[in-house]
Write a protein that holds these residues in place. Sequence first.
Motif, PDB file in Angstrom:
ATOM      1  N   ARG A   1      54.755 -29.467   5.368  1.00  0.00           N
ATOM      2  CA  ARG A   1      55.887 -30.260   4.880  1.00  0.00           C
ATOM      3  C   ARG A   1      57.024 -29.416   4.325  1.00  0.00           C
ATOM      4  O   ARG A   1      58.205 -29.739   4.528  1.00  0.00           O
TER       5      ARG A   1
ATOM      6  N   HIS B   1      54.675 -26.611  -0.166  1.00  0.00           N
ATOM      7  CA  HIS B   1      53.395 -27.102   0.350  1.00  0.00           C
ATOM      8  C   HIS B   1      52.643 -25.991   1.078  1.00  0.00           C
ATOM      9  O   HIS B   1      51.412 -25.955   1.057  1.00  0.00           O
TER      10      HIS B   1
ATOM     11  N   CYS C   1      50.905 -23.989  -1.611  1.00  0.00           N
ATOM     12  CA  CYS C   1      49.741 -24.745  -2.098  1.00  0.00           C
ATOM     13  C   CYS C   1      48.620 -24.730  -1.064  1.00  0.00           C
ATOM     14  O   CYS C   1      47.440 -24.594  -1.408  1.00  0.00           O
TER      15      CYS C   1
ATOM     16  N   CYS D   1      49.269 -31.722   2.523  1.00  0.00           N
ATOM     17  CA  CYS D   1      50.410 -30.810   2.630  1.00  0.00           C
ATOM     18  C   CYS D   1      51.059 -30.852   4.015  1.00  0.00           C
ATOM     19  O   CYS D   1      51.970 -30.071   4.290  1.00  0.00           O
TER      20      CYS D   1
END
Length: 636
Positions: free
Chosen positions: A465, A469, A472, A544
């Motif tokens: 995204r 993201h 992460c 994500c």
Amino acid sequence: MAREQMMCFVTPGAPDAPVAVSAGVLRRIDAMCEATGRIHYATLALLPPLHDAPPATPPGWMLEVVVDEGVPTSELVDLLLAHGFGVLWWLYRAHWRGPRGTPPAGKRDWLRAFLLQHASRAACGFVGNRDRNLAQVRGESAFLQEAEAAFRSLPASRVPDRDALAGEMRAWAREAGGAWTAEPPPRSFWRRGTVPDGVRLALLAVRLVVPALALLGLLTVVGAIVLSAAWLLQGSGLEVPDFVATAVLLGALGLLAVVLPVVFGAVAGGVALVAAFGVLLLFVAGLALLALGSVLAGALWIPACMGALAALGVIALAAIGATAALLVLVCAASRLRAPPFFPLLLALGAGGVLLLLVFGLTALMFRVMCRLDCGLPPLQLSVWPDPLTALCWTAGATLIVGGGLLAGPRLFGFLGRQLSRLMREADLPVALPDVPLHTVHASVQASEAAIAQRTGHMISLTDIRSPMHRRCLRFWLGFINLLGELYFTEGRLGNAGGIHFGHWHIIDGGRRLLFCSNFDGSFGGYLDGFIRGAAQGVNLVWRCTELRPRAAARPDQPAVLRARVFPPTRLLIFCGCKCEQAFKSYARDSMLPHLHRYEAYTLSNEDIARATRLRAALQGRRTAVKDDQIARAMES
């Protein structure tokens, strides 16, 4: 490591690159994989271009290779070139920009560098059957088949019970087992049954930086509260005596401060719980940055003070634990009756040891407190308090520890029930409007039908995204990889079983997530297993991602016609894939067909594990447990 076993060679599209392969090329790929003697599975597929690529952008190639553990990428490429240079050259020659007439050695060197450049090691990988190379899997499977044939040839009169069956099979193994029963199957440290779960978790925590920092931060908080409480009591004019009850009371204040956010979060709701832990993480990060900055600036007293505070927290908690154990021991000893005197004497001896431990911890605690240099005035402690002060502190310490022993189980039971209720509520699926139909593209359906009686396989390609993201995603993939490597070592990821090799790759400069999985059973059952057994991991990773409209790799393959997002999650790990139809529709829309599959064997995870169990049971000294394993293997 698991990540090195699962490699994807992801190459960009080229204008003259082939987009279809003939049966002869596929046979040559199979021959290459078989000749290496190290490849478990291999898959060839086309990857569609990025969503924002020009319309005429050609598709790229993806060659997935699952290889024995311990084979580095460079060695794998050398093996592929040694046994399949011709077919690899045909596959990737469109990228060659060298002059005509270049000798084969020059082309081979270029192709080697090209494959190494585009080799994508798994960002996260999970192996269902660990510590088994291809030769072992095939050898143990053949050994199991021979054992089953020998078992079927035995007359029923010779195997009336389990002991007789085990004896017959051991006699057969001594004659026919050979190398397979000469030594036990290899098991890495993390798969040895002698490693207790507590040790495994402790060693796992050592490798996890965030939990280690969180624990250090908690201990520092406890130590800081202990020191501040003593300083405030002294500043208010109260006498702070240097003896056991003081240490217990001060430590209890620190422990209470740590537990209160959890209690508040459990009572106030999930958002408050997340906020409490968020504050804790910010505090820990602040401590780490403060320590790092002070070291870089040369102010070494700050990290030394933080280390001393953490040590003070450890000592305070140990003093509370030893005091609680002493109270429990006194209560238990008061119910002992004489004779015999041995339990009473044992309780008295244990009580004496605990008393010495408590006094020793107390002396150490106050010695640390008096020598701390954290910007506070030095403590002035009264070593010999008057009888009334000593009685008051002792009564308070006994009351708070005894109250904790009585109310602690109820409190933690209440917290457990509250947190369980919050997690159940957060995990409930939500009604989603406009969920697309759960459809399967004809090419994907044909790929699944072609391997219906073999090991299942899927390829999922999604868009990440945003850069945040992506960061992460790298963190959570590393975390899941560590869990799979060190804790989930017996063929199950969470509670999801049947996975042979599953791996995630972040490709295209961090813009897309590629997931490949080799599994037992059907695709629908595979997703159901993830929903029931590993939903939190699925949500952490795929939340994500999203699906952006993209063209098909070729006309007979699926395209993404409308933008899609992963079903909404709560608190990062809940809900999400529990919205079953939306999740399955999202997963189906992300799937790509394979053009070819190579499988060195078509065994299920259970077949592989059963063969290894039989080999281990027939090796070494005979025991009742091994006899039972032999019987189970033969009766399966």
